[in-house]
Design a protein around this motif. Structure first.
Motif, PDB file in Angstrom:
ATOM      1  N   GLN A 130       3.459   2.885 -14.812  1.00  0.00           N
ATOM      2  CA  GLN A 130       4.127   3.277 -13.575  1.00  0.00           C
ATOM      3  C   GLN A 130       5.648   3.241 -13.746  1.00  0.00           C
ATOM      4  O   GLN A 130       6.372   2.533 -13.042  1.00  0.00           O
ATOM      5  N   VAL A 139      -6.499   1.563  -7.289  1.00  0.00           N
ATOM      6  CA  VAL A 139      -7.110   2.264  -6.153  1.00  0.00           C
ATOM      7  C   VAL A 139      -8.350   1.484  -5.726  1.00  0.00           C
ATOM      8  O   VAL A 139      -9.209   1.160  -6.546  1.00  0.00           O
ATOM      9  N   THR A 169     -11.467   1.275  -2.704  1.00  0.00           N
ATOM     10  CA  THR A 169     -12.174   1.959  -1.623  1.00  0.00           C
ATOM     11  C   THR A 169     -12.860   0.932  -0.738  1.00  0.00           C
ATOM     12  O   THR A 169     -13.677   0.127  -1.211  1.00  0.00           O
ATOM     13  N   THR A 197      -9.549   4.737   1.372  1.00  0.00           N
ATOM     14  CA  THR A 197      -9.051   4.545   0.012  1.00  0.00           C
ATOM     15  C   THR A 197      -7.629   3.999   0.061  1.00  0.00           C
ATOM     16  O   THR A 197      -6.743   4.604   0.653  1.00  0.00           O
ATOM     17  N   HIS A 221      -4.261   2.808  -1.983  1.00  0.00           N
ATOM     18  CA  HIS A 221      -3.506   2.911  -3.236  1.00  0.00           C
ATOM     19  C   HIS A 221      -2.500   1.766  -3.260  1.00  0.00           C
ATOM     20  O   HIS A 221      -1.538   1.759  -2.476  1.00  0.00           O
ATOM     21  N   GLN A 227       0.851  -1.181   0.000  1.00  0.00           N
ATOM     22  CA  GLN A 227       0.000   0.000   0.000  1.00  0.00           C
ATOM     23  C   GLN A 227       0.893   1.240   0.000  1.00  0.00           C
ATOM     24  O   GLN A 227       1.907   1.275   0.707  1.00  0.00           O
ATOM     25  N   GLU A 228       0.527   2.219  -0.795  1.00  0.00           N
ATOM     26  CA  GLU A 228       1.315   3.452  -0.870  1.00  0.00           C
ATOM     27  C   GLU A 228       1.438   4.084   0.514  1.00  0.00           C
ATOM     28  O   GLU A 228       0.485   4.112   1.276  1.00  0.00           O
ATOM     29  N   PHE A 263      -0.703  -0.319 -10.798  1.00  0.00           N
ATOM     30  CA  PHE A 263      -1.254   0.467  -9.700  1.00  0.00           C
ATOM     31  C   PHE A 263      -2.775   0.355  -9.723  1.00  0.00           C
ATOM     32  O   PHE A 263      -3.393   0.268 -10.792  1.00  0.00           O
TER      33      PHE A 263
END
Length: 256
Positions: A202, A73, A75, A57, A59, A34-35, A71
């Motif tokens: 990316q 995203v 939720t 959220t 990432h 996870q970012e 990558f």
């Protein structure tokens, strides 16, 4: 009481992440994280790993040496009990700059094709002499290409990259001072453009090109600054010789 006990003993929801390559084969040993979080999770032989489904959220980034990162995203809603599933695709990272067609099993590097000129005082034709060596059999879906370049996104936009279907002209009418006459061309020239989506990946150097529709059998070429237009002006001659090229390929009919 029994219902409460079962809920308390059930596993907390997770995000199931599946990592595959460009050909939808699972990638074992890919790192998913996870970012902004240092903890990483490693995929198994099926290309699968699980991350905690934290509310909010997320990432997510997946990568492995030799591949271009992907990558997504996600939720996660409050009181979500089942978790979610995410699929990330990693394309192999090309060693050199250029265009790479994504074939059914592997990449097909597109070779440069020198643009030839046939002209008179009033008419000019630009085209490619020889049939391209690279060919694809259709997969029943839009064509995909990896484009590796040292140019920035803004510089690529200024190049006005196009994908054109080519048509073969054995001869054509060329107009000179004494009037029109038929001359031998033997050139593949641009006929109509094929629309495509251009997506940054990316990385700093790689882009994904996907045609909006399946390409019909025929000869195609990527080119910039409209230099492969069949009746363009003398702008081609103003470019360095190293830039007087296109990147052709052939879409072949379905295998029988």
């Amino acid at each position: 009481m029994l219902a409460l006990l079962l809920f308390a003993c059930s596993d907390p929801p997770t995000v199931e992440v599946t990592v595959v390559d460009a050909w939808d084969k699972p990638i074992e040993g890919a790192q998913v994280r996870q970012e902004t979080v240092t903890e990483t999770f490693t995929t198994d032989a099926a290309g699968v790993t699980h991350l905690p489904a934290e509310v909010g959220t997320l990432h997510l980034m997946a990568g492995k040496d030799g591949y271009i990162k992907d990558f997504a995203v996600v939720t996660i809603l409050e009181d979500e009990e089942e978790g979610q599933a995410v699929r990330l695709a990693l394309y192999p990272e090309p060693e050199n700059t250029g265009f790479y067609g994504v074939g059914p099993k592997e990449y097909h590097p597109l070779e440069e094709g020198k643009i030839e000129i046939v002209k008179s005082e009033m008419t000019t034709y630009h085209g490619i002499k020889n049939l391209p060596k690279v060919g694809f059999h259709p997969e029943g879906q839009p064509a995909r290409f990896i484009f590796k370049t040292t140019l920035s996104n803004n510089e690529i936009k200024r190049q006005d990259l196009k994908l054109s279907k080519l048509t073969y002209l054995d001869e054509a009418e060329v107009t000179g001072l004494l009037g029109p006459e038929m001359v031998k061309l033997s050139l593949y020239v641009a006929d109509e453009d094929a629309e495509f989506e251009f997506k940054g990946l990316q990385s700093q150097d790689e882009y994904l090109i996907v045609t909006q529709e399946k390409l019909e059998p025929g000869v195609y070429a990527f080119h910039a600054q409209d230099i492969l237009s069949a009746t363009a002006d003398d702008s081609l001659e103003k470019l360095p010789e190293s830039m007087q090229v296109a990147f052709p390929f052939e879409v072949k009919g379905a295998k029988k």
